[in-house]
Enzyme design. Structure first.
Site, short mmCIF file in Angstrom:
data_model
loop_
_atom_site.label_atom_id
_atom_site.label_comp_id
_atom_site.label_asym_id
_atom_site.label_seq_id
_atom_site.Cartn_x
_atom_site.Cartn_y
_atom_site.Cartn_z
N CYS A 1 0.85 -1.20 0.00
CA CYS A 1 0.00 0.00 0.00
C CYS A 1 0.88 1.24 0.00
O CYS A 1 1.43 1.62 1.03
CB CYS A 1 -0.92 -0.01 1.23
SG CYS A 1 -1.88 1.51 1.44
N CYS B 1 -0.19 4.16 2.23
CA CYS B 1 0.03 3.91 3.66
C CYS B 1 1.50 4.06 4.03
O CYS B 1 1.85 4.67 5.03
CB CYS B 1 -0.37 2.49 4.05
SG CYS B 1 -2.03 2.01 3.66
N ASP B 2 2.36 3.43 3.25
CA ASP B 2 3.72 3.19 3.71
C ASP B 2 4.80 4.01 3.01
O ASP B 2 5.97 3.95 3.41
CB ASP B 2 4.06 1.69 3.56
CG ASP B 2 3.11 0.82 4.40
OD1 ASP B 2 2.56 1.34 5.38
OD2 ASP B 2 2.94 -0.36 4.08
#
Lengths: 328, 213
Positions: free
Chosen positions: A153, A156-157
């Protein structure tokens, strides 16, 4: 500062009820993306007793930042659209549960649905709308380094890879989008694509071309991910010559498309070569009384609006089946 | 300028009608507020203004150290939630719960106020059986749609059993802490320093780890 509020999740007038293990429901809907949620609205309006088990509301829609091709909204954020869908379902007294995964399904006049947490529910018909999830590379190191450099993701990361060297596996839309997100903050991005060309939309490829810190490696297959406490390198092989090279990197984002979530239904319904549930134009599977809709099925083109329409169709087919079943 | 625009503000005040009993937000900051401290301060101010049953107490990390002591707040910006009896729920937010994390914050407020679905019996028994001190830290980023469920699950455990404390930790605000625990993907869940889970997990998975401690 942005706030991605899921207003519908907290609505006070929710009427839904907990699932009951003793009831035989008319319809059991598995999945809470556009297909499952649309099917729920149709079933409730038809007045059949309906239960719904949802792993994550909205499915892939909830992960999408902006949607510009769902009619009625020129632009809407994915989370917001998913919440609107859910709100429309929860105005009904539907049996609804969020969180649990489905372990297996047993065919019969009354079908049994077993959950990961050990509970079992029964229904006369099932609508499978479990969607798809991220495809894995299936190479050594992928599981071992999950969360230690292996990521799926980018939104997200990505922040954890500021100033670092990172690989993106995949040259489709999601791969190129991830590479663009990462190029803004990483030192260097190396995009590794299996095919000899990028398959992403032209606007995205052009966007990626504007970054000076992106390298593209075409026609290469990733063979292994190595490291110590975290990812240190990725090994990739030239698909024509077989020559392998070690690419030093602090992380790898795997963006190579999706696989249908069909493991609980293997052996119960027929699948196609891509592992999708085979359905006819009325959303019937090979198993009587089991219907399927949306991205998990063989229907071409995975789009929100298509999944929604398929969900409606699956619900109407299930209701028709129940009528005939009762007449027999 | 307020953090919440009118649309979000109206939605929030609607949602917060679900608040049943009084909840107290303890906010710990420092005199010379860092950027995120200032934002978090506005955040709690604006939230508390939305509902009369949400109380707010602001403390200084240095000057009020003694008052903060029982709540074991070791970094700022920090938010702790107290229930109607001003009893500590063990719920903490370190860093601003913005982005997707607004959802776990609102859920924590509502659940702390006493409005929550009961856990299934078998699960409730497992949670009640936890006798050891458990400290759960859920590292998140504000752009992560999978993170709020992990945070809410940890907070619910804290709410159900006072031996359990649960922190949301915003990884970019507490970058050194994130590095200490090798966070390279979120959510990453650290339990008592020694155990970890990658990704969002349901409550039984948390309990599987906790029961092994």
């Amino acid at each position: 500062m942005e706030f991605n509020l899921s207003a519908g999740a907290f609505a006070a007038e929710q009427k839904f009820m907990p699932l009951d293990g003793k009831t035989v429901y008319d319809v059991m809907i598995l999945g809470g993306g556009p297909a499952g949620l649309t099917a729920a609205v149709y079933c409730m309006r038809k007045g059949v007793s309906t239960a719904m088990i949802v792993k994550r509301v909205g499915g892939q829609v909830a992960e999408t930042s902006g949607i510009e091709n769902y009619m009625g909204y020129r632009y809407i954020n994915g989370m917001e659209l998913a919440e609107k869908f859910r709100e429309q379902v929860l105005q009904f007294g539907i049996a609804y549960e969020e969180g649990p995964g489905v372990r297996s399904v047993e065919q019969g006049a009354v079908k049994k649905i077993a959950l990961d947490d050990g509970r079992t529910f029964s229904a006369r018909t099932i609508i499978v709308a479990t969607g798809k999830s991220w495809r894995k590379l299936d190479v050594p190191g992928e599981d071992e380094f999950l969360g230690k450099g292996v990521a799926y993701c980018a939104t997200c990361d990505a922040p954890f890879f500021a100033g670092k060297d990172v690989i993106v596996a995949g040259g489709g839309n999601s791969g190129v989008e991830a590479a663009i997100d990462l190029a803004k903050i990483a030192r260097k991005v190396i995009l590794v694509q299996f095919l000899d060309n990028l398959t992403a939309d032209r606007v995205l490829v052009d966007g990626l071309g504007r970054f000076g810190n992106v390298e593209i490696l075409l026609g290469h297959e990733i063979k292994a991910i190595t490291g110590d406490s975290a990812v240190r390198a990725v090994s990739a092989a030239d698909r024509k010559t077989g020559v392998r090279r070690e690419i030093a990197a602090d992380g790898i984002f795997i963006e190579i498309g999706l696989v249908p979530n069909t493991s609980p239904f293997r052996g119960v319904v027929d699948l196609n070569d891509a592992g999708e549930i085979l359905i006819d134009c009325a959303c019937k599977t090979s198993a009587p009384g089991i219907f399927a809709a949306g991205d998990v099925t063989s229907v071409p083109f995975k789009q929100i609006i298509i999944a929604g329409g398929e969900g409606a169709k699956a619900a109407l087919s299930a209701c028709e089946y129940l009528l005939r079943d009762a007449a027999r | 300028m307020p953090l919440f625009d009118d649309k979000v503000k109206n939605q929030l005040s609607d949602i917060l009608k679900n608040i049943r009993d009084k909840v107290t937000i303890v906010y710990a900051t420092q005199e010379f507020e860092c950027n995120t401290c200032r934002d978090t301060h506005s955040f709690v101010d604006e939230i508390a203004a939305l509902n009369p049953n949400i109380g707010l107490e602001v403390y200084d990390f240095v000057k009020d150290r003694q008052k903060l002591e029982p709540w074991k707040i070791d970094k700022v910006p920090a938010i702790a939630l107290l229930d109607k009896d001003r009893s500590d729920t063990g719920i903490r937010f370190y860093g601003i719960p913005g982005g997707y994390e607004i959802n776990s914050f609102i859920q924590a407020l509502i659940e702390t106020s006493g409005r929550r679905e009961p856990l299934p019996d078998a699960l409730a028994q497992r949670v009640a059986a936890v006798k050891k001190d458990v400290h759960i830290q859920v590292f998140i980023s504000l752009t992560c749609p999978y993170c709020p469920p992990a945070v809410s699950t940890a907070h619910r455990l804290a709410l159900e059993n006072r031996n359990i404390r649960a922190d949301m930790v915003e990884s970019t605000t507490f970058i050194h802490l994130a590095q200490k625990y090798g966070v390279q993907g979120v959510p990453r869940i650290i339990i008592n320093e020694t155990h970890s889970l990658e990704g969002a997990h349901p409550m039984p998975a948390f309990l599987d780890v906790i029961e092994k401690l």
